[in-house]
Design a protein around this motif. Structure first.
Motif, PDB file in Angstrom:
ATOM      1  N   ILE A  16       0.846  -1.210   0.000  1.00  0.00           N
ATOM      2  CA  ILE A  16       0.000   0.000   0.000  1.00  0.00           C
ATOM      3  C   ILE A  16       0.879   1.258   0.000  1.00  0.00           C
ATOM      4  CG2 ILE A  16      -1.595   1.362   1.458  1.00  0.00           C
ATOM      5  CD1 ILE A  16      -2.867  -1.347   2.265  1.00  0.00           C
ATOM      6  N   ASP A  47       0.871   3.862  -3.013  1.00  0.00           N
ATOM      7  CA  ASP A  47       0.439   5.231  -2.747  1.00  0.00           C
ATOM      8  C   ASP A  47       1.469   6.227  -3.302  1.00  0.00           C
ATOM      9  OD1 ASP A  47      -1.228   7.211  -1.721  1.00  0.00           O
ATOM     10  OD2 ASP A  47      -0.062   7.347   0.121  1.00  0.00           O
ATOM     11  N   LEU A  75      -0.467   6.681   2.789  1.00  0.00           N
ATOM     12  CA  LEU A  75      -1.615   6.005   3.399  1.00  0.00           C
ATOM     13  C   LEU A  75      -1.193   4.649   3.964  1.00  0.00           C
ATOM     14  CD1 LEU A  75      -4.336   6.577   0.660  1.00  0.00           C
ATOM     15  CD2 LEU A  75      -4.331   7.543   2.957  1.00  0.00           C
ATOM     16  N   VAL A 134      -6.856   3.220  -2.573  1.00  0.00           N
ATOM     17  CA  VAL A 134      -5.781   4.224  -2.595  1.00  0.00           C
ATOM     18  C   VAL A 134      -5.975   5.135  -3.807  1.00  0.00           C
ATOM     19  CG1 VAL A 134      -3.285   4.585  -2.774  1.00  0.00           C
ATOM     20  CG2 VAL A 134      -4.155   2.714  -1.378  1.00  0.00           C
TER      21      VAL A 134
END
Ligand code: HEM
Length: 502
Positions: A169, A173, A350, A455
């Motif tokens: 993630i 991001d 994030l 995202v």
């Protein structure tokens, strides 16, 4: 008459009467056996036809069946699902057809999805046709036999742990933030193209730390050729889609072989999926699941790119289109995402925890997946004669769970063609949401795909306003997964910082 003459002339050649008698007896027994087999077949078939319903439908022309109709739909702007849709309207929610020389049954009820996909009694398996196995590789978990599939899945599933999704993630991001920063200078942004590139980059990095622009671009083109070939007629002639797909596969395999050699020689070390699989491979059997061979690693890295790239990019594209068409939903979403942006303004990227605080966005993701049904049906093969939805299914027939029809069934979803994320306030009815399948073959990348969509959504919503330039809903020809032909071109304008904070 001719047969009699042959028999007579043969018998005339025999030296004595005993031999003639033996010969007559043999001819008689063989003829009787032949006759009995024929009668048995007729009886079995007539019993099949009369006492049990076989699904309605057409077998089409001898040998080729309805293949030409299927190919025509594949190369039309309605997409290959149109082939299924037309027959579903004609015959109801269980019908039979014949494509590429095989019988296919399509069923669209939650009960059949439960029985076939959960496969509790071992009557079904997933098996792709030989030409697809040639493209993704015999060792791919898409093609592996039941037992082999369990072993490979057991190894691959470790790669999708919460820890690895959390680190993915972060990377994804950062990649999105960089990509989006270039959008405001573009007159038009084609969401599908951007999403394909973005996801290909992210997956190449996650799988094997591939970051060179040229290598990623080549891989993306080759994977696209392999995907196109998977629904092409399997003609191995130069210039055919199938042949181009096979050549593309060879190039990908060569590149992966090179990467594996580099790692083995210690020339490169990265914390990625490939390294994990090689580490397992190098060690003696570390647990009850044996390590993957090099061939299995190569085929399954290609499989993950095929399974993950097009699907997620298409889903993101549909989501942007649906949001543009449903401004009220967009408004509610902006409010939620604004709050998250405020909370995360001091952090660099994030996290999984941030994504867990996006209940409305999660419903937008789910609703987009329901409406778009990226994987329109889930294919299985019957391992024995059986009954599904009150219809007889013969051993060897392909039985496809028509996820798209289930997703658009008005008895399961009110106003099914409307984009209403709040319909997911509660849990959907069992087996009515099949975007990622269910049972032992559920999508391995499900949580990763959802994370990518969230995202993307967060960064798009908090960075830009957008309008879709071309609202055309035609489907791209020759696409393995349902994707927009236009690619969803948009015009973006940056959100003023103070407006975003308001
Ligand atoms: C929105 C994006 C995605 C959708 C809609 C999707 C959907 C699906 C579906 C419907 C299946 C087949 C289930 C069946 O036949 O029963 C599947 C299988 C699979 N997916 Fe996904 N997928 C997505 C993203 C991904 C990603 C990102 C990855 C990998 C990184 C991935 C890897 C796989 C694999 C490896 C399988 C085969 C699983 C098996 O046979 O055991 N998918 N996916």
């Amino acid at each position: 008459m001719e047969l009699d003459e042959i028999k007579r002339s043969m018998l005339n050649l025999l030296p004595n009467a005993t031999l003639q008698l033996c010969c007559y007896t043999v001819v008689l027994i063989v003829s009787l056996m032949w006759l009995m087999r024929g009668i048995a077949r007729v009886l079995r078939d007539s019993h099949w036809e009369s006492t049990a319903k076989i699904p309605p439908g057409s077998r089409g022309l001898p040998l080729i069946g309805e293949t030409l109709h299927f190919m025509a739909a594949t190369s039309s702007s309605k997409g290959f699902y149109d082939f299924v849709h037309i027959r579903q309207l004609r015959y109801g929610n269980c019908f039979r057809t014949s494509i590429f020389g095989q019988t296919h049954v399509f069923v669209s009820s939650t009960e059949s999805a439960k029985v076939v996909l959960n496969n509790e009694v071992g009557k079904f398996t997933k098996r792709y046709i030989k030409s697809i196995a040639e493209l993704v590789g015999n060792e791919s978990l898409l093609c592996a036999s039941h037992q082999h599939h369990k072993l490979i899945r057991g190894r691959l599933i470790n790669l999708f742990s919460t820890a690895s999704i959390s680190s993915f993630i972060k990377q994804f991001d950062q990649l999105i933030v960089t990509t989006l920063s270039g959008w405001e200078h573009k007159p038009t942004v084609v969401v599908l193209h951007e999403a394909l590139e973005l996801i290909c980059k992210a997956m190449c990095k996650m799988l094997m730390s591939l970051e060179s622009g040229d290598e990623v671009e080549m891989l993306q083109k080759d994977v696209a050729h392999v995907c196109e070939a998977m629904i092409a007629f399997p003609l191995r002639l130069p210039c055919t889609r199938f042949y181009k797909g096979l050549e593309a596969r060879k190039r990908v395999m060569k590149m992966l072989e090179k990467k594996i050699e580099e790692r083995r020689r210690g020339e490169a070390y990265h914390e990625d999926f490939l390294q994990h699989l090689l580490k397992d491979n190098g060690s003696a059997c570390c647990d009850e699941v044996p390590p993957l061979t090099d061939a299995e690693i190569q085929d399954n890295i290609l499989t993950m790119i095929i399974a993950g790239q097009d699907t997620t990019a298409s889903a993101i594209t549909w989501m942007v289109k649906y949001l543009d068409e449903n401004q009220q939903v967009l408004h509610t979403l902006r409010a939620e995402q604004g709050r998250i942006a405020e909370k995360t303004s001091h952090t660099s990227s994030l996290t999984l925890d941030d994504l867990n605080e996006m209940p409305y966005a999660s419903k937008v993701v789910k609703e987009s997946l329901r409406m778009a049904s990226i994987v329109a049906w889930l294919p299985r093969v019957a391992l024995q004669d059986c009954e599904v939805q009150g219809f007889k299914i013969k051993k060897g027939w392909n039985i496809n769970i028509d996820a798209r029809s289930i997703h658009l069934d008005p008895t399961l979803y009110n106003n099914p063609t409307m984009f209403i994320p709040s319909r997911f306030d509660g849990e959907p009815k069992p087996n009515s949401f099949l975007a990622f399948g269910t049972g032992g073959r559920t999508c391995l990348g499900m949580n990763m795909a959802k994370a990518m969509m969230l995202v993307f959504l967060h960064r798009l919503i908090t960075t830009y306003n957008w309008t879709v330039v071309n609202p055309d809903s035609s489907i791209e020809k020759w696409a393995l997964f349902s994707r927009l032909k236009s690619g969803c071109p948009i015009h973006v304008s940056p959100i003023a910082k103070d407006a975003a904070d308001a």
